[in-house]
Design a protein around this motif. Structure first.
Motif, PDB file in Angstrom:
ATOM      1  N   LYS A 125      36.353 -34.743 -19.867  1.00 49.48           N
ATOM      2  CA  LYS A 125      37.335 -34.154 -18.964  1.00 49.48           C
ATOM      3  C   LYS A 125      36.659 -33.253 -17.947  1.00 49.48           C
ATOM      4  O   LYS A 125      36.993 -33.262 -16.757  1.00 49.48           O
ATOM      5  N   ASP A 132      36.522 -33.042 -13.792  1.00 50.99           N
ATOM      6  CA  ASP A 132      37.168 -31.940 -13.063  1.00 50.99           C
ATOM      7  C   ASP A 132      36.213 -30.894 -12.513  1.00 50.99           C
ATOM      8  O   ASP A 132      36.584 -30.132 -11.610  1.00 50.99           O
ATOM      9  N   GLU A 168      41.374 -22.729 -10.787  1.00 51.69           N
ATOM     10  CA  GLU A 168      39.957 -22.887 -11.090  1.00 51.69           C
ATOM     11  C   GLU A 168      39.269 -21.537 -11.099  1.00 51.69           C
ATOM     12  O   GLU A 168      39.818 -20.530 -10.638  1.00 51.69           O
TER      13      GLU A 168
END
Length: 473
Positions: A169, A173, A213
């Motif tokens: 993942k 990302d 983020e």
């Protein structure tokens, strides 16, 4: 959240979703976050994704660490020193108070506690026991500094996990941004999502676009050296982890209002089960002096002193809070209050002026708050017969042991009068037991942990005024 958490009254999901939403609202617009301010961004390699994936587990297993936080507030950058224990998790810092001084701050997921400055105590990594008040994270913040601190500290609490994250993942990302040097250590910096555990409820509660983020700077061993996140200012808030700074973390413990020392629930043994089963029956013919401390709002703590008489099932207290002082009489059928100005508890209750609330009144809930809940739990700590020892052995939990080897204090939880079932360590009530007697009751509230200290004493029976007694029993 770890099963050894000391904060059973706050859902991990609640504060995780709240911080995701808060950072998402802040956005990712800070100048220092734009790709133009970094070296050429590129996808992370498999090795880098694995390094990022192990970061939170590495933090969870690490010893407490010293921090240096940089907070952009109202056009200037404030430097805040502190300490962090990811296993609890909790943070302890000395923060500017906005008036030229400082205050001490403790934080756990969902709650912030503050007290007057004590620089020597902070320098010794020691947490003063008294003088603390609590407020809810984010919603209880009253200044930009408090909001910034809440978001940043909450973000730090997401940086721990018992298991590694999914490297596949992160390979999708995360991006590599640049290399650099922090505290003499070579680091690689990555832009990646704030990594948290979510479930269907979290997904439904959080807005679809809420995927904020942060910047993570890791050394070659995967240790997090710097964390940066946008808290809504022009520049990023940043935390440097001073891993080379050694200190004695023995005093790095949450204050009682935040849940106290860390717990590790375990089944009670046969002797303790027997003690707990007899606990309420031993109180049936007793009376005790009580002292209450109850967080009732942001930076508000109600206090009270008085007595509980289990022989007549009567509690009689003098209470103080932000609204003033009042007397409280409580019996199983209801309670009565009387506003006063004198700080003393009259030996004999006044006969007139009481505001009476029967528990059967339709509007009683508007007057029944955390203080009343704790008082009624005290009244419930007596019973004509012992509880079922076998049931206690199955349902009770030893959370931790305080005191000394010669005089231990067992902090336990067990159901009373049909309490709702709860996971170990997450009951609404805890009980301190020493020398086979009850010494303290703790109750979890929205604003922290309320407590009632119990000191057995042979009190004369309180003469409840006839007009009050007629309605509350």
């Amino acid at each position: 959240m770890s099963s050894t958490t000391s904060i059973p009254f706050k859902s991990a999901l609640m504060w995780v979703v709240a911080i995701i939403a808060a950072v998402a609202v802040a956005g990712w617009f800070a100048v220092s976050c734009s790709p133009g301010n970094s070296q050429a961004e590129r996808p992370v390699s498999d090795e880098e994704a694995a390094l990022l994936a192990g970061m939170r587990q590495k933090n969870h297993e690490a010893a407490p660490v010293a921090l240096r936080m940089s907070l952009p507030v109202e056009g200037e950058t404030l430097t805040v020193d502190g300490y962090l224990d990811w296993q609890v998790p909790m943070a302890y810092a000395r923060v500017p108070d906005g008036a030229g001084g400082y205050e001490l701050v403790q934080a756990v997921p969902g709650l912030i506690a503050t007290s007057a400055d004590d620089e020597p105590a902070f320098a010794e990594v020691r947490v003063p026991e008294d003088g603390w008040t609590t407020r809810a994270m984010l919603s209880g913040a009253g200044t930009q500094l408090e909001t910034t601190l809440d978001i940043l500290v909450s973000s730090l609490f997401t940086l721990t996990a018992e298991a590694a994250d999914d490297p596949a993942k992160l390979a999708e990302d995360a991006v590599w941004r640049e290399e650099g040097i922090i505290d003499g250590e070579a680091v690689d910096s990555f832009r990646a999502p704030i990594m948290v555990e979510t479930d269907e409820q979290a997904s439904e509660s959080a807005a679809p676009e809420a995927a904020p983020e942060a910047l993570y700077s890791l050394d070659g061993d995967g240790n997090l050296r710097r964390f940066q996140v946008n808290t809504g200012a022009e520049n990023l808030s940043a935390v440097d982890f001073l891993r080379e700074v050694s200190f004695d973390a023995a005093g790095l413990v949450p204050v009682d209002l935040l849940g106290g020392p860390q717990i590790a629930p375990e089944a009670v043994d046969e002797d303790l089960a027997g003690t707990i089963a007899d606990l309420r029956a031993k109180n049936w013919s007793e009376s005790a002096e009580v002292a209450l401390s109850v967080p009732v709002g942001d930076d508000q703590v109600a206090t009270g002193t008085g007595s509980v008489d289990w022989r007549t099932m009567t509690a009689y207290l003098h209470l103080s809070d932000a609204n003033g002082q009042r007397l409280l009489l409580a019996r199983p059928g209801g309670f009565a209050t009387l506003a006063v100005e004198d700080g003393e508890l009259p030996e004999t209750p006044p006969t007139e002026g009481w505001e009476i609330h029967e528990l059967t009144d339709e509007d009683v809930s508007s007057s029944f708050g955390a203080v009343e809940s704790l008082v009624y739990r005290l009244l419930e700590m007596a019973a004509e017969e012992s509880d079922d020892e076998d049931a206690i052995a199955e349902q009770a939990w030893l959370l931790r042991t305080d005191g000394t080897e010669d005089e231990p204090v067992s902090i336990v939880e067990f159901p009373v009068n049909g309490d709702a079932a709860a996971e170990p360590g997450r009951s609404a009530y805890r009980y301190h037991v020493a020398d086979e007697r009850l010494t303290e009751v703790e109750m979890m509230t929205y604003y922290g942990v309320a407590s009632a200290d119990v000191d057995y004493e042979d009190y004369p029976m309180v003469p409840v005024p006839a007009a009050v007694e007629e309605r509350i029993g």
